[in-house]
Design an enzyme around this catalytic site. Structure first.
Site, PDB file in Angstrom:
ATOM      1  N   HIS A  66       0.856  -1.210   0.000  1.00 33.26           N
ATOM      2  CA  HIS A  66       0.000   0.000   0.000  1.00 33.26           C
ATOM      3  C   HIS A  66       0.878   1.240   0.000  1.00 33.26           C
ATOM      4  O   HIS A  66       1.910   1.302   0.653  1.00 33.26           O
ATOM      5  CB  HIS A  66      -1.036  -0.010   1.128  1.00 33.26           C
ATOM      6  CG  HIS A  66      -0.539   0.213   2.524  1.00 33.26           C
ATOM      7  ND1 HIS A  66      -0.393   1.474   3.065  1.00 33.26           N
ATOM      8  CD2 HIS A  66      -0.187  -0.653   3.504  1.00 33.26           C
ATOM      9  CE1 HIS A  66       0.024   1.361   4.324  1.00 33.26           C
ATOM     10  NE2 HIS A  66       0.163   0.094   4.619  1.00 33.26           N
TER      11      HIS A  66
ATOM     12  N   ASP B 120       5.902   1.977   6.892  1.00 34.68           N
ATOM     13  CA  ASP B 120       4.481   1.644   6.675  1.00 34.68           C
ATOM     14  C   ASP B 120       3.851   2.590   5.664  1.00 34.68           C
ATOM     15  O   ASP B 120       3.403   3.653   6.032  1.00 34.68           O
ATOM     16  CB  ASP B 120       3.748   1.711   8.021  1.00 34.68           C
ATOM     17  CG  ASP B 120       2.327   1.214   7.929  1.00 34.68           C
ATOM     18  OD1 ASP B 120       1.957   0.626   6.904  1.00 34.68           O
ATOM     19  OD2 ASP B 120       1.571   1.446   8.888  1.00 34.68           O
TER      20      ASP B 120
ATOM     21  N   GLU C   6      -5.177   2.041   2.335  1.00 41.60           N
ATOM     22  CA  GLU C   6      -5.164   0.905   3.285  1.00 41.60           C
ATOM     23  C   GLU C   6      -5.483   1.414   4.678  1.00 41.60           C
ATOM     24  O   GLU C   6      -6.208   0.778   5.446  1.00 41.60           O
ATOM     25  CB  GLU C   6      -3.784   0.231   3.261  1.00 41.60           C
ATOM     26  CG  GLU C   6      -3.719  -1.088   4.036  1.00 41.60           C
ATOM     27  CD  GLU C   6      -3.231  -0.946   5.476  1.00 41.60           C
ATOM     28  OE1 GLU C   6      -3.178  -1.973   6.178  1.00 41.60           O
ATOM     29  OE2 GLU C   6      -2.914   0.180   5.913  1.00 41.60           O
ATOM     30  N   GLU C   7      -4.914   2.585   4.998  1.00 39.73           N
ATOM     31  CA  GLU C   7      -5.055   3.115   6.359  1.00 39.73           C
ATOM     32  C   GLU C   7      -6.469   3.620   6.650  1.00 39.73           C
ATOM     33  O   GLU C   7      -6.800   3.898   7.800  1.00 39.73           O
ATOM     34  CB  GLU C   7      -4.026   4.246   6.590  1.00 39.73           C
ATOM     35  CG  GLU C   7      -2.566   3.839   6.360  1.00 39.73           C
ATOM     36  CD  GLU C   7      -2.007   2.919   7.446  1.00 39.73           C
ATOM     37  OE1 GLU C   7      -2.763   2.506   8.346  1.00 39.73           O
ATOM     38  OE2 GLU C   7      -0.799   2.617   7.376  1.00 39.73           O
TER      39      GLU C   7
ATOM     40  N   ASP D 107       3.789  -5.443   3.432  1.00 37.72           N
ATOM     41  CA  ASP D 107       3.466  -4.260   4.237  1.00 37.72           C
ATOM     42  C   ASP D 107       4.427  -4.220   5.420  1.00 37.72           C
ATOM     43  O   ASP D 107       4.255  -4.960   6.384  1.00 37.72           O
ATOM     44  CB  ASP D 107       2.001  -4.354   4.708  1.00 37.72           C
ATOM     45  CG  ASP D 107       1.528  -3.062   5.375  1.00 37.72           C
ATOM     46  OD1 ASP D 107       2.344  -2.135   5.543  1.00 37.72           O
ATOM     47  OD2 ASP D 107       0.334  -2.996   5.728  1.00 37.72           O
TER      48      ASP D 107
ATOM     49  N   HIS E 280       2.769   5.102  12.008  1.00 41.25           N
ATOM     50  CA  HIS E 280       1.638   6.015  12.271  1.00 41.25           C
ATOM     51  C   HIS E 280       2.075   7.211  13.127  1.00 41.25           C
ATOM     52  O   HIS E 280       1.267   7.784  13.859  1.00 41.25           O
ATOM     53  CB  HIS E 280       0.445   5.276  12.922  1.00 41.25           C
ATOM     54  CG  HIS E 280      -0.059   4.146  12.074  1.00 41.25           C
ATOM     55  ND1 HIS E 280      -1.028   3.270  12.489  1.00 41.25           N
ATOM     56  CD2 HIS E 280       0.283   3.753  10.833  1.00 41.25           C
ATOM     57  CE1 HIS E 280      -1.259   2.370  11.541  1.00 41.25           C
ATOM     58  NE2 HIS E 280      -0.467   2.651  10.522  1.00 41.25           N
TER      59      HIS E 280
HETATM   60 ZN   LIG Z   1       0.668  -0.705   6.457  1.00 43.92          ZN
END
Ligand SMILES: [Zn+2]
Ligand SMILES: *[C@@H]1O[C@H](CO)[C@@H](O)[C@H](O)[C@H]1NC(C)=O
Ligand SMILES: *[C@@H]1O[C@H](CO)[C@@H](O)[C@H](O)[C@H]1NC(C)=O
Length: 379
Positions: free
Chosen positions: A187, A204, A238-239, A266, A344
């Site tokens: 992603h 990520d 994706e998030e 991922d 994140h």
């Molecule tokens: Zn991810």
């Protein structure tokens, strides 16, 4: 990817920014915090909630599908199933070995320096559109370097989404069974726990994005002409609850596309200090046969061993394909416990620690190459 730092999550969930009820969006974003979305959590009937509630759920480490636009995805599961027997052992060892010898950390490093320099790749942000266009241009550059006969087999397209950042699909048409499709995926979007904040998303999933891009580069340089159709997917959103991959999987299932195998990359860069370097193989919410085959690929082609690990419901984009009835799997940088805890956040950066490793990432490019050649075939 699932966010694992519950302490930080609790701090964010309690922060005043979540309480600003009158604050709906920010310039450069098309995110309306009051918008209603239909969300599916594990083991529960779907529930309507606001975008703000989705953000709060994510901050508390609760994973979900946002099924607002894909409510019927599961209904395809019975029809989209393809009877496919994974090979008992890898068979294309000469070809795979010759291609993985040509993999390099050079491209991934340069690409990830750029890709993680966008303020955020959030799927509802202007910079998320910019990063997608940049990624598309890199894939175009590689495609331009292909032989003219390979170029004729390649189709690069954007899969449009209503939120702005599109998914990207690169297809190499198969020579003997073009209707059977093998998918290698990652992603492209990133997020901060509070989505308006910076989100470099180096691991990520910038790492997975450049991991499979390097695999594509090496395959093109080797003039790879598969027997089945081999595709590379870079999903948007994706998030946001696996939005991009669900939309793509639904479109494929509705057209009865015969996807024989899909594997998600991922987070591929992190080697936690003091741990053995390993390739994590996710064993929950995945296809068992595909997962067993991935283990054989790791044993045959990688310089590191695999470790079995779990990551839970709706953990990454493979789950969308599984929901549609397709065989899908997920490989990750380590056991789930030892994975990168800076994701994140504004600290998901290449230079945050020596634990961020481009040589580790390269092991996953090997896996992507092996997956494409072994399952795609190469006459
Ligand atoms: Zn991810
Ligand atoms: C390329 O892919 C797009 C999207 O799947 C499709 O609409 C288009 O027809 C394809 N082009 C060719 C030449 O196959
Ligand atoms: C893919 O290859 C098959 C077999 O060579 C051919 O019939 C078909 O037209 C090709 N499709 C595309 C989209 O190029």
């Amino acid at each position: 990817m699932k966010f694992a730092l519950t302490a930080l999550a609790a701090v964010a969930a309690a922060s005043p920014i979540f309480e600003q009820e009158t604050f709906n969006s920010e310039p450069g974003f098309s995110l309306d915090l009051n918008a209603q979305r239909l969300v599916q959590l594990e083991g529960q009937p779907p529930v309507w909630m606001t975008e703000l509630d989705k953000i709060k759920a994510k901050a508390q480490n609760i994973k979900f599908f946002d099924i607002t636009d894909t409510q019927d995805l599961e209904s395809f599961a019975a029809t989209s199933h393809v009877k496919f027997e994974f090979p008992a052992t890898p068979t294309a060892t000469d070809k795979v070995t010759s291609v993985i010898k040509t993999l390099s950390t050079k491209g991934p490093r340069a690409n990830l320096e750029k890709f993680s320099s966008f303020r955020t790749r959030y799927y509802r942000s202007d910079t998320g559109k910019d990063s997608q266009q940049w990624l598309l241009s890199k894939i175009q550059d590689i495609t331009k370097s292909a032989s003219s006969s390979l170029k004729e087999l390649v189709n690069l397209s954007e899969f449009s989404h209503s939120w702005g950042q599109n998914s990207i699909i690169l297809s190499i048409n198969g020579s003997t069974t073009p209707d059977e499709v093998v998918i290698v995926s990652a992603h492209q979007d990133s997020t901060n726990m509070w989505p308006f904040l910076p989100a470099p998303g180096a691991d990520d999933d910038g790492s997975g994005t450049v991991t499979i891009l390097e695999a594509y580069r090496a395959l093109v340089a080797a003039d790879f002409k598969p027997e089945r159709t081999v595709q590379f997917h870079w999903y948007s959103a994706e998030e946001g609850g696996l939005l991009g991959s669900q939309a793509v999987a639904k479109e494929y299932a509705a057209r009865s596309v015969k996807v024989v195998a899909m594997n998600q990359f991922d987070m591929t860069a992190w080697v936690k200090k003091g741990t053995r370097e390993e390739a994590g193989i996710i064993t929950d919410f995945v296809n068992e046969d595909l997962t067993a085959f991935n283990k054989k690929l790791v044993d045959t082609y990688l310089d590191i061993p695999y470790v079995e690990t779990k990551c839970g419901y709706a953990c990454s984009d493979h789950a969308s394909w599984g929901k549609a009835g397709y065989a899908s799997g997920f490989t990750i940088e380590s056991s789930f416990e030892n994975s990168n805890h800076y994701i994140h956040s504004a600290n998901d950066r290449i230079d945050i620690s020596e634990e961020f490793s481009f040589t580790h990432m390269l092991e996953f490019s090997k896996l992507a190459v092996a997956f494409a050649i072994e399952l795609g075939g190469w006459a």
